[in-house]
Enzyme design. Structure first.
Site, PDB file in Angstrom:
ATOM      1  CG  LEU A  25      -1.921  -1.147   1.334  1.00 48.10           C
ATOM      2  CD1 LEU A  25      -2.683  -1.040   2.638  1.00 48.10           C
ATOM      3  CD2 LEU A  25      -2.871  -1.126   0.153  1.00 48.10           C
ATOM      4  N   GLY A  26       2.029   1.177   0.566  1.00 49.44           N
ATOM      5  CA  GLY A  26       2.882   2.362   0.635  1.00 49.44           C
ATOM      6  C   GLY A  26       4.251   1.966   1.126  1.00 49.44           C
ATOM      7  N   GLY A  28       8.394   3.597   2.424  1.00 49.91           N
ATOM      8  CA  GLY A  28       9.262   4.705   2.795  1.00 49.91           C
ATOM      9  C   GLY A  28      10.707   4.256   2.737  1.00 49.91           C
ATOM     10  CG  PHE A  30      15.021   2.964   7.014  1.00 48.43           C
ATOM     11  CD1 PHE A  30      16.134   2.456   6.357  1.00 48.43           C
ATOM     12  CD2 PHE A  30      15.111   4.211   7.607  1.00 48.43           C
ATOM     13  CE1 PHE A  30      17.316   3.178   6.304  1.00 48.43           C
ATOM     14  CE2 PHE A  30      16.292   4.941   7.557  1.00 48.43           C
ATOM     15  CZ  PHE A  30      17.399   4.425   6.895  1.00 48.43           C
ATOM     16  N   GLY A  31      10.808   1.204   5.430  1.00 46.80           N
ATOM     17  CA  GLY A  31       9.691   0.316   5.702  1.00 46.80           C
ATOM     18  C   GLY A  31       8.626   0.365   4.632  1.00 46.80           C
ATOM     19  CB  VAL A  33       1.918   0.011   4.948  1.00 48.16           C
ATOM     20  CG1 VAL A  33       0.546  -0.506   5.363  1.00 48.16           C
ATOM     21  CG2 VAL A  33       2.531   0.816   6.077  1.00 48.16           C
ATOM     22  CE  LYS A  46       5.237   2.156  10.279  1.00 48.19           C
ATOM     23  NZ  LYS A  46       4.901   3.349  11.089  1.00 48.19           N
ATOM     24  CG  ASP A 136       5.144  12.873  11.831  1.00 49.93           C
ATOM     25  OD1 ASP A 136       5.060  14.025  11.346  1.00 49.93           O
ATOM     26  OD2 ASP A 136       5.448  11.873  11.165  1.00 49.93           O
TER      27      ASP A 136
END
Length: 456
Positions: A25-26, A28, A30-31, A33, A46, A136
């Protein structure tokens, strides 16, 4: 990470503890989802990539630790996790979209804005009450299936509210997302506290009314006039000029939305108590919730908390304990601590003892019972009121349930460093043969060298 609707059914890729990974789904640095399935049920996972740095691993574990201690319908839940060998991951419910993806549909939809923002406020009020700041907050970290199913996610930059806690940030290193970050986060992330989240909440409320950002300049002329003050106060450069708690912000928001009047907290409490007392069908749960939320919004007003809880019927407080145990424990601990250190007229101390004894007899929770005993003890000995001291010793000498004496000991031990003489005063009032063994063993050393513990 960015979220979007999956375009095709999940394709199994790997199995970890029966969760089968599917469409991403997404992602970044380092990770990522992804969708995952378990026994025909669909979730979101995640996880950290194998290339993640040790710092990212530490932050990921911290996020899971913070989320695991939170239990609220507007905070994302962790359903499963793997934190000790790579790849690290946790599983959470799958949400249809994020607020970020829906922003363009919000301007002009005042009722929808109100419902979603209220859900966010409820979630953050709870998180702060549990000692967690987010740091955040932004539309991408608000997940939703609809206005009535909204959760706050991604506490990866969060920390517990503890000034002595070792931070994962260094002085001068800002964290967060620029438009939503409070000014103090740019210069010193360690200085951020609940008021930094309040700044972010003000920015969230702004974009709910304007839609996706086209530039970073804020123009309040585009905002409904009844909302401008809320955003302006949230987003002050100085934390001291913002709302000082989410509870205070929520109260102002409800007034701006016309959901409550600017009646005093005491007037609101009296109205609720009248409605609770005159209801012939029993204690109304919704009114109990409203009363709890009113008390929590004004928990720093010590006189209000004391005066209101003294008026609340025991059966209403029992219902509050049954429905909202953590909130009730928090409020009754505040009541106990405040009452214990305040001077009262002699006749009023008897009323306090009767109130606390009624709650002690009606509530099963050991910590609340210990708080009520502590309150009676302090009021009685501080005022040298024999009736109240007698109520305390009689209750302390009653047989205790297994484990109950531990909660009482925990409260009595608070006196060891500050007022050991009080423990001696208590010991001299007791008949030790009637006392729980653990309590007796703790109190005997506080008798004088020539004093024998009374046994009859």
């Amino acid at each position: 990470m960015s979220y979007q609707e999956p375009l095709s059914p999940p394709t199994p890729r790997a199995t970890h503890n029966e969760f089968v990974d599917g469409v991403i789904l997404g992602n970044g640095t380092f990770g990522e989802v992804c969708i995952c399935t378990n026994q025909d049920k669909t979730f979101a996972k995640k996880k950290l990539l194998l290339t993640a740095t040790q710092d990212a691993v530490q932050r990921f574990r911290e996020e899971v630790r913070l989320l695991s201690k939170l239990d609220h319908p507007n905070v994302v839940r962790i359903l499963d996790q793997k934190l000790f060998d790579r790849p690290l991951w946790y599983v959470m419910p799958l949400y249809r979209t994020s607020l970020d993806a829906e922003l363009s549909s919000f301007p002009g939809q005042e009722h929808r804005i109100s419902k979603v923002f209220r859900a966010i406020l409820d979630g953050m009020e709870y998180a702060h009450r549990e000692g967690v700041v987010h740091r955040d907050l932004k539309p991408l970290n608000i997940l939703m299936n609809g206005p009535d199913d909204v959760v706050i996610s991604d506490f990866g930059l969060g920390r517990e509210i503890d000034p002595e806690l070792t931070r994962q940030t260094q002085t001068g290193f800002g964290m967060g997302t620029p438009f939503y970050m409070a000014p103090e986060q740019f210069t010193n992330a360690k200085a951020s506290d609940v008021r930094s989240d309040i700044f972010s909440l003000g920015r969230l409320l702004y974009v709910l009314h304007t839609g996706p950002l086209t530039h970073l300049a804020v123009d309040l002329s585009k905002i409904p006039i009844n909302v401008r003050f809320i955003i302006s106060k949230c987003c002050q450069d100085s934390p001291d000029r913002r709302f000082q708690s989410v509870s205070e912000l929520k109260q102002a928001w409800l007034i701006a939305m016309g959901e409550i009047s600017i009646a005093s907290a005491t007037d609101q409490a009296n109205t609720l108590l009248k409605e609770l007392v005159t209801n012939t069908t029993g204690v109304e749960p919704k009114k109990v919730d409203e009363l709890a939320e009113l008390l929590l919004r004004h928990e720093d007003d010590q006189d209000f908390v004391h005066d209101t809880l003294m008026k609340v019927p025991t059966d209403v407080l029992v219902e509050m304990v049954n429905r909202r145990l953590d909130d009730a424990k928090r409020l009754l601990r505040k009541f106990s601590d405040l009452t214990a250190c305040t001077s009262f007229a002699f006749s009023y101390t008897d009323r306090i003892a009767d109130k606390c004894e009624s709650l002690y007899a009606s509530i099963a929770d050991f910590e609340i019972r210990a708080d009520m005993l502590y309150c009676i003890m302090e009021v009685g000995f501080e005022h040298n009121r024999f009736y109240v001291m007698g109520r305390f010793t009689e209750l302390l000498e009653q047989s205790k349930q297994p484990g109950e004496s531990l909660a009482i000991l925990d409260r009595l031990k608070e006196l060891e460093a500050s007022r050991p003489q009080r423990l001696g005063e208590i010991a001299r009032q007791l008949t030790f043969s009637r006392l729980d063994h653990n309590l007796g063993q703790f109190l005997i050393p506080y008798l004088g060298p020539s004093e024998e513990p009374p046994h009859s």
